[in-house]
Design a protein around this motif. Structure first.
Motif, PDB file in Angstrom:
ATOM      1  N   GLU A 129       0.837  -1.204   0.000  1.00 54.27           N
ATOM      2  CA  GLU A 129       0.000   0.000   0.000  1.00 54.27           C
ATOM      3  C   GLU A 129       0.870   1.251   0.000  1.00 54.27           C
ATOM      4  O   GLU A 129       0.552   2.242  -0.676  1.00 54.27           O
ATOM      5  N   VAL A 130       1.971   1.208   0.741  1.00 56.33           N
ATOM      6  CA  VAL A 130       2.911   2.335   0.733  1.00 56.33           C
ATOM      7  C   VAL A 130       3.471   2.523  -0.673  1.00 56.33           C
ATOM      8  O   VAL A 130       3.571   3.655  -1.176  1.00 56.33           O
ATOM      9  N   ARG A 131       3.821   1.421  -1.328  1.00 55.71           N
ATOM     10  CA  ARG A 131       4.373   1.521  -2.682  1.00 55.71           C
ATOM     11  C   ARG A 131       3.368   2.147  -3.644  1.00 55.71           C
ATOM     12  O   ARG A 131       3.740   2.943  -4.509  1.00 55.71           O
ATOM     13  N   ARG A 132       2.091   1.799  -3.486  1.00 55.74           N
ATOM     14  CA  ARG A 132       1.061   2.359  -4.364  1.00 55.74           C
ATOM     15  C   ARG A 132       0.824   3.845  -4.087  1.00 55.74           C
ATOM     16  O   ARG A 132       0.648   4.634  -5.009  1.00 55.74           O
ATOM     17  N   ARG A 133       0.788   4.210  -2.826  1.00 56.53           N
ATOM     18  CA  ARG A 133       0.395   5.569  -2.435  1.00 56.53           C
ATOM     19  C   ARG A 133       1.565   6.543  -2.349  1.00 56.53           C
ATOM     20  O   ARG A 133       1.399   7.739  -2.624  1.00 56.53           O
ATOM     21  N   SER A 134       2.735   6.033  -1.935  1.00 59.45           N
ATOM     22  CA  SER A 134       3.902   6.909  -1.729  1.00 59.45           C
ATOM     23  C   SER A 134       5.171   6.145  -2.078  1.00 59.45           C
ATOM     24  O   SER A 134       5.926   5.721  -1.190  1.00 59.45           O
ATOM     25  N   PRO A 135       5.414   5.940  -3.358  1.00 57.75           N
ATOM     26  CA  PRO A 135       6.510   5.065  -3.785  1.00 57.75           C
ATOM     27  C   PRO A 135       7.900   5.524  -3.351  1.00 57.75           C
ATOM     28  O   PRO A 135       8.825   4.712  -3.307  1.00 57.75           O
ATOM     29  N   GLU A 136       8.060   6.789  -3.017  1.00 59.37           N
ATOM     30  CA  GLU A 136       9.374   7.288  -2.594  1.00 59.37           C
ATOM     31  C   GLU A 136       9.531   7.300  -1.073  1.00 59.37           C
ATOM     32  O   GLU A 136      10.585   7.702  -0.557  1.00 59.37           O
ATOM     33  N   ALA A 137       8.501   6.888  -0.351  1.00 61.72           N
ATOM     34  CA  ALA A 137       8.569   6.910   1.117  1.00 61.72           C
ATOM     35  C   ALA A 137       9.546   5.859   1.633  1.00 61.72           C
ATOM     36  O   ALA A 137       9.696   4.779   1.053  1.00 61.72           O
ATOM     37  N   TRP A 138      10.186   6.188   2.742  1.00 60.99           N
ATOM     38  CA  TRP A 138      11.020   5.220   3.449  1.00 60.99           C
ATOM     39  C   TRP A 138      10.179   4.501   4.484  1.00 60.99           C
ATOM     40  O   TRP A 138       9.378   5.122   5.187  1.00 60.99           O
ATOM     41  N   ILE A 139      10.369   3.199   4.584  1.00 65.57           N
ATOM     42  CA  ILE A 139       9.716   2.405   5.619  1.00 65.57           C
ATOM     43  C   ILE A 139      10.744   2.098   6.703  1.00 65.57           C
ATOM     44  O   ILE A 139      11.804   1.526   6.420  1.00 65.57           O
ATOM     45  N   VAL A 140      10.443   2.489   7.918  1.00 66.81           N
ATOM     46  CA  VAL A 140      11.311   2.194   9.064  1.00 66.81           C
ATOM     47  C   VAL A 140      10.596   1.144   9.902  1.00 66.81           C
ATOM     48  O   VAL A 140       9.504   1.397  10.423  1.00 66.81           O
ATOM     49  N   ASP A 141      11.213  -0.022  10.007  1.00 67.32           N
ATOM     50  CA  ASP A 141      10.564  -1.126  10.717  1.00 67.32           C
ATOM     51  C   ASP A 141      11.108  -1.270  12.132  1.00 67.32           C
ATOM     52  O   ASP A 141      12.283  -1.536  12.331  1.00 67.32           O
ATOM     53  N   PHE A 142      10.206  -1.107  13.099  1.00 69.25           N
ATOM     54  CA  PHE A 142      10.512  -1.349  14.501  1.00 69.25           C
ATOM     55  C   PHE A 142       9.752  -2.579  14.986  1.00 69.25           C
ATOM     56  O   PHE A 142       9.808  -2.943  16.148  1.00 69.25           O
ATOM     57  N   THR A 143       9.017  -3.233  14.059  1.00 69.05           N
ATOM     58  CA  THR A 143       8.194  -4.391  14.388  1.00 69.05           C
ATOM     59  C   THR A 143       9.048  -5.647  14.443  1.00 69.05           C
ATOM     60  O   THR A 143       9.757  -5.975  13.490  1.00 69.05           O
ATOM     61  N   ASN A 144       8.959  -6.366  15.547  1.00 67.48           N
ATOM     62  CA  ASN A 144       9.729  -7.594  15.710  1.00 67.48           C
ATOM     63  C   ASN A 144       9.063  -8.774  15.009  1.00 67.48           C
ATOM     64  O   ASN A 144       7.843  -8.793  14.846  1.00 67.48           O
ATOM     65  N   PRO A 145       9.858  -9.778  14.617  1.00 70.45           N
ATOM     66  CA  PRO A 145      11.320  -9.816  14.652  1.00 70.45           C
ATOM     67  C   PRO A 145      11.917  -8.946  13.542  1.00 70.45           C
ATOM     68  O   PRO A 145      11.723  -9.227  12.356  1.00 70.45           O
ATOM     69  N   VAL A 146      12.616  -7.890  13.953  1.00 73.75           N
ATOM     70  CA  VAL A 146      13.048  -6.841  13.029  1.00 73.75           C
ATOM     71  C   VAL A 146      13.881  -7.382  11.878  1.00 73.75           C
ATOM     72  O   VAL A 146      13.711  -6.976  10.720  1.00 73.75           O
ATOM     73  N   GLY A 147      14.806  -8.284  12.163  1.00 72.93           N
ATOM     74  CA  GLY A 147      15.674  -8.789  11.101  1.00 72.93           C
ATOM     75  C   GLY A 147      14.900  -9.510  10.015  1.00 72.93           C
ATOM     76  O   GLY A 147      15.104  -9.266   8.814  1.00 72.93           O
ATOM     77  N   ILE A 148      13.997 -10.398  10.410  1.00 74.58           N
ATOM     78  CA  ILE A 148      13.218 -11.163   9.441  1.00 74.58           C
ATOM     79  C   ILE A 148      12.249 -10.253   8.689  1.00 74.58           C
ATOM     80  O   ILE A 148      12.118 -10.343   7.465  1.00 74.58           O
ATOM     81  N   VAL A 149      11.586  -9.361   9.399  1.00 73.11           N
ATOM     82  CA  VAL A 149      10.625  -8.456   8.759  1.00 73.11           C
ATOM     83  C   VAL A 149      11.331  -7.538   7.763  1.00 73.11           C
ATOM     84  O   VAL A 149      10.875  -7.337   6.635  1.00 73.11           O
ATOM     85  N   THR A 150      12.466  -6.984   8.166  1.00 66.07           N
ATOM     86  CA  THR A 150      13.210  -6.082   7.275  1.00 66.07           C
ATOM     87  C   THR A 150      13.721  -6.826   6.056  1.00 66.07           C
ATOM     88  O   THR A 150      13.674  -6.310   4.923  1.00 66.07           O
ATOM     89  N   ARG A 151      14.205  -8.043   6.253  1.00 68.17           N
ATOM     90  CA  ARG A 151      14.684  -8.833   5.116  1.00 68.17           C
ATOM     91  C   ARG A 151      13.549  -9.085   4.131  1.00 68.17           C
ATOM     92  O   ARG A 151      13.733  -9.010   2.908  1.00 68.17           O
ATOM     93  N   SER A 152      12.373  -9.362   4.647  1.00 67.78           N
ATOM     94  CA  SER A 152      11.215  -9.578   3.774  1.00 67.78           C
ATOM     95  C   SER A 152      10.922  -8.339   2.941  1.00 67.78           C
ATOM     96  O   SER A 152      10.666  -8.431   1.732  1.00 67.78           O
ATOM     97  N   LEU A 153      10.959  -7.171   3.571  1.00 66.36           N
ATOM     98  CA  LEU A 153      10.691  -5.926   2.858  1.00 66.36           C
ATOM     99  C   LEU A 153      11.743  -5.657   1.785  1.00 66.36           C
ATOM    100  O   LEU A 153      11.428  -5.266   0.653  1.00 66.36           O
ATOM    101  N   LEU A 154      13.008  -5.863   2.120  1.00 63.16           N
ATOM    102  CA  LEU A 154      14.082  -5.599   1.167  1.00 63.16           C
ATOM    103  C   LEU A 154      14.022  -6.577  -0.009  1.00 63.16           C
ATOM    104  O   LEU A 154      14.295  -6.204  -1.152  1.00 63.16           O
ATOM    105  N   GLN A 155      13.657  -7.813   0.258  1.00 62.84           N
ATOM    106  CA  GLN A 155      13.551  -8.790  -0.831  1.00 62.84           C
ATOM    107  C   GLN A 155      12.466  -8.406  -1.825  1.00 62.84           C
ATOM    108  O   GLN A 155      12.557  -8.754  -3.006  1.00 62.84           O
ATOM    109  N   GLU A 156      11.461  -7.678  -1.354  1.00 67.93           N
ATOM    110  CA  GLU A 156      10.383  -7.231  -2.239  1.00 67.93           C
ATOM    111  C   GLU A 156      10.676  -5.865  -2.866  1.00 67.93           C
ATOM    112  O   GLU A 156       9.811  -5.288  -3.529  1.00 67.93           O
TER     113      GLU A 156
END
Length: 421
Positions: A129-156
């Motif tokens: 949804e962020v990509r659709r609405r604000s493609p240049e926005a940065w996503i800062v993940d504080f949601t645990n487990p941070v490493g796995i969640v962040t890796r998922s986002l970067l892979q996409e």
């Protein structure tokens, strides 16, 4: 500048809002949007947030919504701090592993896998949804487990950086013990999220202060980490307190079996905090919030968002793509290290020395687990869950992995559609 906080009804949020208010000259925010589907929490939290901004003379406005699309539309940065299933799911994560003799914890071990399975699909949906609405926005993940969640986002392919408050908490502790300003302490912080060590503590004049810390304040640090000082000296670095789940696993299991879950404690605290937040006379974060967790989250978040949006180019501890930083890990692994942060993202700084085998072995082991955990979170399937648990250094036995899988799926069916098929 518009900042959206997903999970804005969290009792953590006033800590974050306080940081944005206090550091308004560092990061000018025109609109802070708090988004949460739980209106009964969002209403008192957002009202307090508005009062905090007003009390500190912040010219920006605080808005609240349950509409994700509206929250992220036109946002410059989106902060994720959600908990799928709430404290009830966390309580499950912290209890059923104990039935199998394993540590019950929300980000480590079998409970951490359960949280990843619930969380990754939801975060990926939010990020789209962020990509659709604000493609240049940065996503800062504080949601645990941070490493796995962040890796998922970067892979996409999302513009994402992970953030944890362990490093800044240790930096502040070290600075206080040494009697120096916090910004005069640079950590040699290395590892994975919730699996890190401080290999060095460098002062502004270039002095390496770790030996002094261990000599003069070793007992206090050991007490804080709940580990023997001899264990810290053996490792040759100050571990994060999450390493206790590995270095003293059986001892921790016995403790947890005879004490209330952290989720129960936090749930009671949250009820009290929400009552406080509903007081129209409250215009600052209450002292009780310090016991909730997330200390210094606001300072770390503001610093990270500022560097991403204003091209700061300074060095911070974040969760970022490995890209050879730890050469024995895949490039797409997510590591928690010092990194230069600018408008193009987080760029890990070269390590001062190779990782000690005592640390490298555990890091490689947990990274392999995280890879399997992410596959299970994205694709589902009992076999993938079993494989991830079998790979985890706190499990590692086939029969135990089967037992844990049974309990995980039984406790999380409401959040895992594929498990109900």
């Amino acid at each position: 500048m518009k900042i959206a906080v997903i999970g804005g009804g969290s009792t953590y949020t006033p800590e974050l809002v306080d940081g944005f208010a206090r550091l308004q000259t560092v990061l000018p925010v025109d609109e802070l949007v708090l988004m949460d589907p739980a209106g009964e929490r969002l209403e008192p939290v957002s009202a307090l947030a508005g009062r905090i901004f007003a009390a500190q003379g912040h010219p920006g406005r605080v808005t609240a919504t349950s509409d994700l699309a509206a929250a992220v539309d036109g946002a410059d940065a989106v902060l994720l701090q959600l908990r799928v299933g709430g404290q009830a799911a966390r309580h499950q994560d912290e209890t059923w592993p104990l039935e199998c003799g394993c540590v019950g914890q929300e980000t480590t071990g079998a409970g951490g896998l359960a949280k990843a399975l619930r969380t990754v699909p939801v975060v990926r949906s939010i990020a789209e949804e962020v990509r659709r609405r604000s493609p240049e926005a940065w996503i800062v993940d504080f949601t645990n487990p941070v490493g796995i969640v962040t890796r998922s986002l970067l892979q996409e392919g999302h513009r994402a950086v992970g953030l944890c408050n362990v490093a800044i908490g240790l930096q502040r502790t070290f600075a206080q013990l040494l009697g120096v300003p916090a910004d005069g302490v640079r950590l040699d912080h290395v590892g994975l999220n919730h699996l890190t060590w401080e290999r060095g503590v460098r002062l502004a004049d270039g002095t390496e202060a770790l030996p002094r810390l261990l000599e003069e304040h070793g007992a206090a640090l050991a007490e804080r980490l709940e580990l023997p000082l001899d264990a810290i000296r053996l490792v040759g670095a100050v571990p994060s307190y999450y390493l206790r789940y590995y270095y003293a696993h059986d001892e921790v299991v016995e403790e947890l079996r005879h004490s209330p879950s952290r989720a129960e404690t936090v749930a009671a605290m949250e009820r009290e905090l929400l009552e406080m937040y509903a007081d129209p006379g409250l215009t600052e974060k209450p002292a009780l919030l310090e016991k909730r967790g997330g200390a210094y989250y606001s300072e770390a978040a503001v610093a990270l968002v500022r560097s991403l949006l204003l091209d700061g180019g300074d060095e911070q501890v974040v969760n970022a793509r490995n890209d050879g930083t730890l050469p024995f890990l895949p490039d797409d692994a997510v590591v928690e290290v010092q990194a230069v942060v600018d408008a193009k993202g987080a760029h890990p700084s070269p390590l001062t020395s190779p990782l000690d085998p005592l640390m490298a072995g555990l890091v490689a082991h947990v990274t392999a687990y995280e890879d399997l955990a992410l596959q299970a979170a994205v694709h589902g399937g009992r076999e993938r869950v079993e494989r991830a648990l079998l790979a985890h250094p706190l499990v590692g036995q086939y029969a135990l992995a089967q037992q844990l899988t049974d309990r995980l799926l039984a406790a999380n069916g409401a959040h895992l559609p594929w498990a109900r098929a």
